[in-house]
Design an enzyme around this catalytic site. Structure first.
Site, short mmCIF file in Angstrom:
data_model
loop_
_atom_site.label_atom_id
_atom_site.label_comp_id
_atom_site.label_asym_id
_atom_site.label_seq_id
_atom_site.Cartn_x
_atom_site.Cartn_y
_atom_site.Cartn_z
N TYR A 228 -2.43 -18.75 -9.87
CA TYR A 228 -2.49 -17.82 -11.00
C TYR A 228 -3.88 -17.82 -11.62
O TYR A 228 -4.46 -16.76 -11.88
CB TYR A 228 -1.43 -18.22 -12.02
CG TYR A 228 -1.34 -17.33 -13.24
CD1 TYR A 228 -0.71 -16.09 -13.17
CD2 TYR A 228 -1.86 -17.73 -14.47
CE1 TYR A 228 -0.62 -15.27 -14.28
CE2 TYR A 228 -1.77 -16.92 -15.58
CZ TYR A 228 -1.15 -15.69 -15.48
OH TYR A 228 -1.06 -14.88 -16.59
N LEU B 94 0.81 -1.21 0.00
CA LEU B 94 0.00 0.00 0.00
C LEU B 94 0.85 1.27 0.00
O LEU B 94 0.53 2.24 -0.70
CB LEU B 94 -0.93 0.00 1.21
CG LEU B 94 -2.18 -0.89 1.09
CD1 LEU B 94 -2.84 -1.04 2.45
CD2 LEU B 94 -3.15 -0.31 0.07
#
Length: 258
Positions: free
Chosen positions: A153, A64
């Protein structure tokens, strides 16, 4: 048809190499002002040598703090944003589900899905201030087909499609188009690494893996990073101004994955 991106302000994540670099270059050639990010400084250095007009941020989209810094850089360098290309992603582990380490699963989801969310939540206010724009997310053919031994994935890339279509419905009234591209087998170092890992896991030669992969493609071909870049430019240009909420496969007609 000559596609124009004149004066568009564009952010491409993981723009230092591969698909991301091809996308950044395509937008530059079409007249856009481009900012890129990458987790690898060596990729940014090489990209700066080839595209000196592009501003850059070194950072990890899964963090972040790095994303906050990235968007502060975008505001400073570009003065706003018209196009976000969420390209950052990793291949994740190649293994049977019982052999995948939780930390490898978590890292794949963190980069391929959470990073997309982190960037998009910062981009939306900027796109609204611009009067609308375009978000282009990178999914994969693994986001529409089963992909054995690549569950982290595939899970992330299927999620990208849901994220894209839901956000398109949400953002449409603000003039923001949201689409995702689902690349097929893209030539380059990354697919070579994936094939090597797959070959090791299956106990077969790498060239046999390549042969099996292409066998599942209707056109019997791979695609290039430039193919993906051309599609991204089309979606962000006026030619794609009425396209939103779509998952567009650029794959040569992949029917199944191995």
């Amino acid at each position: 048809m000559q596609l124009s991106a004149t004066n568009l302000r564009v952010l491409v994540t993981a723009g230092g190499s591969g698909i991301g670099f091809a996308v950044a270059e395509a937008f530059c050639k079409a007249g856009a002002r481009v900012h890129t990010s990458d987790i690898e400084e060596k990729f940014l250095i090489e990209a700066r040598r080839r595209l000196p007009q592009v501003s850059q941020t070194l950072g990890d989209v899964a963090k972040l703090g790095d994303v906050d810094r990235l968007f502060a850089d975008v505001q400073r360098e570009l003065g706003g944003l018209d196009v976000l290309v969420n390209n950052a992603g990793i291949a994740g582990p190649t293994a049977k589900i019982e052999d995948i380490r939780p930390e490898d699963w978590e890292r794949t989801i963190a980069v391929d899905l959470n990073g997309m969310f982190y960037c998009t939540r910062k981009a939306m206010p900027m796109l609204k201030r611009a009067g609308g724009g375009s978000i282009i997310n990178l999914s994969s053919i693994a986001g529409r087909l089963a992909f054995p031994m690549r569950t982290p994935y595939a899970a992330a890339k299927w999620a990208v499609v849901g994220f894209t279509q839901s956000l398109a419905a949400e953002a449409g009234p603000d003039g923001v188009r949201v689409n995702c591209i689902q690349p097929g087998i893209v030539e380059g170092e990354r697919v070579e690494r994936i094939m090597a890992a797959k070959a090791e896991g299956l106990g077969i030669p790498k060239e046999e893996v390549r042969s099996r992969m292409v066998e599942g493609v209707s056109l019997k071909t791979t695609v290039t990073a430039q193919d993906i870049a051309n599609t991204a430019l089309f979606l962000a240009s006026d030619a794609g101004k009425h396209i939103s909420g779509q998952a567009i496969s650029v794959c040569g007609g992949v029917r199944y994955l191995v």
